[in-house]
Structures are given as C-alpha cells and as structure tokens.
Write a protein that holds these residues in place. Structure first.
Motif: not given
Length: 468
Positions: A140, A143, A188, A193-194, A206, A208
């Motif tokens: 995450d 990302k 993940s 998404t993170c 988050g 997304s």
C-alpha cells in the motif's frame, strides 16, 4: 423488501459524501436521476497479472528489463530488509543489471505521515518503476509513493477518499509496479487500494483507483517462511473474511443503479459467478491448510496454498466487495489503545485480520437471513456438517463454525481482549457508520433494514448489537 426509492435515496446521499471505507476502490462521481433506476445487469473482473510458483522471484529482474527499467525503487520494511525475500529480489535485479535504491522505512499499519515520508523518498529518486516486497503495509505504501511521484504537484488529500479527501480520479500515468507479497492475506497485490491511518482524526481511510493496481503480482511461496506465527494467523483470517464477505455480498444483478457509462461501474459490484469461484477455493483451502500453515510453518504445501488463497481472495474482494466485517474493522483497528500483538513490534495496534474476524460470528449470524443457502454452503466449505439443517439455522451454523476456527487458532475473545470496554461502543459505532460502501454490498443491510440514511435508528441499533 425495501423500496427502490429508499435504496437510491441512500445512493444519492453517498454520492454527495462518499464513503471513507479504505477497502473499496474509486467508483467515480455519477449522477443518480429521480427516475426509478434500473438495477445493474452485468459484472466485470479487473485484476493485476498474477504469476505464481515456488522460486518465481528469480524472474523479477528480467521483468524489470522487459519493462525497460533503468532505476527502480524497492520498498520494504525494517524487518524484511535483512531477510531472504528482499535478498532474493535484489539478487535478481543485480544479476540482470538493474539499478535500484531501497526504501526500508515502511511502517506496519501505515499512517499519512509514513506515506508522505515514502513519497518524499520516491520524489528524490528519479525512478522509472517500483517494486514492493512485503505485506499489505509495504504494498500500500508503494502504491501511494508511485501515485504521488507520478503526480508531483498533487496535494496529499487530492486522492484520498472523500469525505476526508477530495477523492479525485487518477488521470496521470503511473510507473510500472511489481508486488511480491510476503504475507498471505491482504490481497493488496491485486487491488487498486492503499490503506492508512489518518492521524488527525484517528481513523482509517485510503486511496482507491484501478490505476493503482500493480502491473504484476509475483506470488512466491518461499517468502512465507519469513512470516511469524501470529502474522500467519491474523493474515489468514483476513483471507477467511475476504472470502466469506465477497461470497455473501449482494448479487451483482441486485445492485444498482446500472451506470450510464461502463467506466463508472463501481469496483464493489457484488457477488458473481467468477468471484464465487475464488471464494469457494479460499474457504476450501482454509479448511484444509490454514491450521497446518500456522502451526507447522515448514509445511511448504500448506503455506503455498494459503499464499495463493490470499491472492485469490484479493481478486474476489477487488471485484465483488467486502461488507460488514470490514466496515466494522476500521474503527476497531483505528482506535487501538493498549493491545500489543505478538510478532508485530512493541506499539499498541490491532492487526487487520484480527480486527475483521473479531465481529465475524455476530455479523454472519445477522446476515444469514438475507441468503441462508450461501451461508450454509460457506459453513459446509469450512468443514461443517449441514445435513438436515434448515434455512433458519444458517446464521447459527456459520457463526458456530467461525467460532470453532477462532478457538482453534487462539484468537482473542472479543473486543474486551483487545482493550475495549462498553464505554467505547458509541465511538466504535460512530466510526463504523460512515463506511457506507461496505454496507451497500450486503443484502441484509439494503433489504431487511430498509434504511434511508445513516441516522436511521435501526441502522445504529444494528451496529450497536453487532459491535457489542
């Protein structure tokens, strides 16, 4: 059953104040007209490329050569940086002449502050690709670093899910990213998404969007040997709940409205024949291999199956969605006070897999009435004998099955074991209520309750009962 008008009144409300649930992907802003909308009639599967096999990490250097990479950002955490998974990745990069720099300060259960630190590292590096080696926190963080590196003028809150951030769609081109998970649970490596803790409000949210999905997920079971017992245990229950929630989500053709443009179809589309395949595989894998993978860590077969199940569950939730367990989990994890889990360091925290499963027995006891056949099938896939069981028994059968797994795997006994008291219930309920997108994928919430807003007393009452 709730009237369509009631359901879409709620959709309009959510469109104006979009959900901050960190698990769901960006849906885009769309207008819901006053006319009676048509329910959706189709579903689609979006996914990262997945490559699975024992020892497959040796190929990552060649993949980066194929991408044309010249300078790679490798992200991991301070524990993993000295362990074999990272060493295997770096050896492959070196062997194939790929230049790289390592960022090893990823925080477990990341925050906006830790995200920003990783972003600053990325911005100074002139990178053309990213590699994440670790669990969900590492992937995450990577990302987020890729996103803000690719859009250096963006304010941090520009892409954070509304209502905390602006929830802007991603219209910049991100750099290629490869994810190599070392835990078996988050999924993940296949999602856009993170997730992070927004420190200012003590809540998880988050970023997304489908653009954040890694280009390639390399699933190497050898990496699971670096996973301690409690990490394997809690992350396994993330797979457990991913599979159960996506399997019992509202069917895709009962969700609505149908989008005016396919680009506006939400990531959380409801259960469908393809996501159900992954859910069934995961539940069967848990029944056969979960306990063995935790308590016999040298069992490569058990750990291999659970590692693949984590990815397949990610494919399922990334397209079908999750619902109540995850919606309730975010305030439970976000308000951690005193609980310090073994194998996770010395700071108070509630690992994600633990936060989702702790309410699961109550959740599925409540939701069974919405689709008793699937709840009974889920219990059967997990090993329960459902011979002679009636639809009215579905909730108790699945709840009892989950409790047996929790007892066998030595999961903490409820919220009190996590440091909460009855005085915390209002705060947990308040934190759960905004996670609307997770609830709209649940038939039980949309139909029997017939709620029209988050202020409906039935809605609050339901969560109060579940959380307690």
């Amino acid at each position: 059953m709730a009237s369509r008008k009631r359901v879409f009144d709620l959709l309009r409300t959510i469109d104006k104040a979009s959900c901050q649930c960190p698990a769901h992907s960006y849906r885009g802003n769309f207008h819901v007209s006053n006319a009676t909308p048509v329910l959706d009639y189709t579903f689609e599967i979006k996914n990262s490329t997945v490559r699975y096999g024992i020892g497959v990490t040796q190929e990552v250097g060649l993949d980066l050569v194929n991408f044309g990479a010249k300078n790679v950002c490798v992200m991991t955490d301070s524990n993993l940086v000295s362990l074999k998974p990272v060493k295997s990745v770096l050896d492959s990069l070196t062997k194939n002449g790929v230049n790289y720099k390592v960022y090893d300060k990823v925080q477990v259960e990341p925050t906006d502050t830790s995200f920003k630190d990783a972003v600053e590292f990325a911005k100074k590096g002139n990178f053309d690709s990213f590699v994440a080696v670790g669990g969900g926190s590492v992937m995450d963080t990577c990302k987020a670093a890729n996103l803000y590196y690719s859009d250096p003028e963006a304010d941090f809150l520009d892409y954070v899910n509304a209502p905390i951030g602006k929830g802007k769609p991603v219209d910049v081109k991100l750099k290629p990213m490869i994810a190599l998970p070392t835990t078996s649970g988050t999924g993940s490596e296949t999602t856009g998404t993170c997730i992070f803790d927004f420190e200012e409000i003590h809540a998880k949210t988050g970023i997304s969007h489908n653009a954040l999905r890694p280009h390639l997920a390399i699933i190497d079971p050898l990496h699971t040997f670096s996973m301690p017992e409690k990490v394997a245990n809690y992350s396994g229950f993330d797979v457990f709940c991913h599979a159960l929630e996506s399997f019992t989500a509202i069917p895709y053709n009962e969700r609505g409205p149908a989008p005016s443009n396919p680009a506006l179809r939400p990531a959380y589309q409801g259960s469908n024949p393809i996501s159900d395949v992954w859910a069934r595989f995961c539940l069967q894998t848990i029944q056969r291999h979960f306990s063995q993978s935790v308590y016999n860590p040298d069992d490569i077969t058990a750990r291999s199956y659970m590692h693949l199940a984590g990815t397949m569950a990610g494919v399922g939730i990334g397209n079908a969605g999750v619902h109540l367990c995850h919606g309730l989990a975010y305030p439970i994890a976000g308000n951690a006070k005193t609980f310090v889990p073994k194998d996770y360091g010395e700071k108070p925290m509630i690992p994600h897999g633990l936060s989702v499963v702790v309410t699961a027995p109550a959740v599925f006891r409540f939701t069974a009435a919405s689709d008793p056949e699937k709840h009974l099938e889920a219990a059967s896939l997990l090993g329960a004998d459902i011979t002679g069981k009636k639809k009215a028994d579905a909730g108790d059968v699945l709840a009892d099955t989950i409790l047996k797994y929790m007892e066998k795997m030595k999961i903490e006994n409820g919220l009190s074991d996590l440091g909460y008291t009855s005085k915390d219930i209002p705060k947990l309920v308040k934190g759960a209520l905004p996670q609307s997108s997770a609830y709209l994928t649940n038939r039980w919430m949309v139909s029997p309750l017939g709620f029209t807003s988050e202020d409906n007393p039935k809605f609050k009452g339901a969560f109060r009962l579940i959380v307690i």
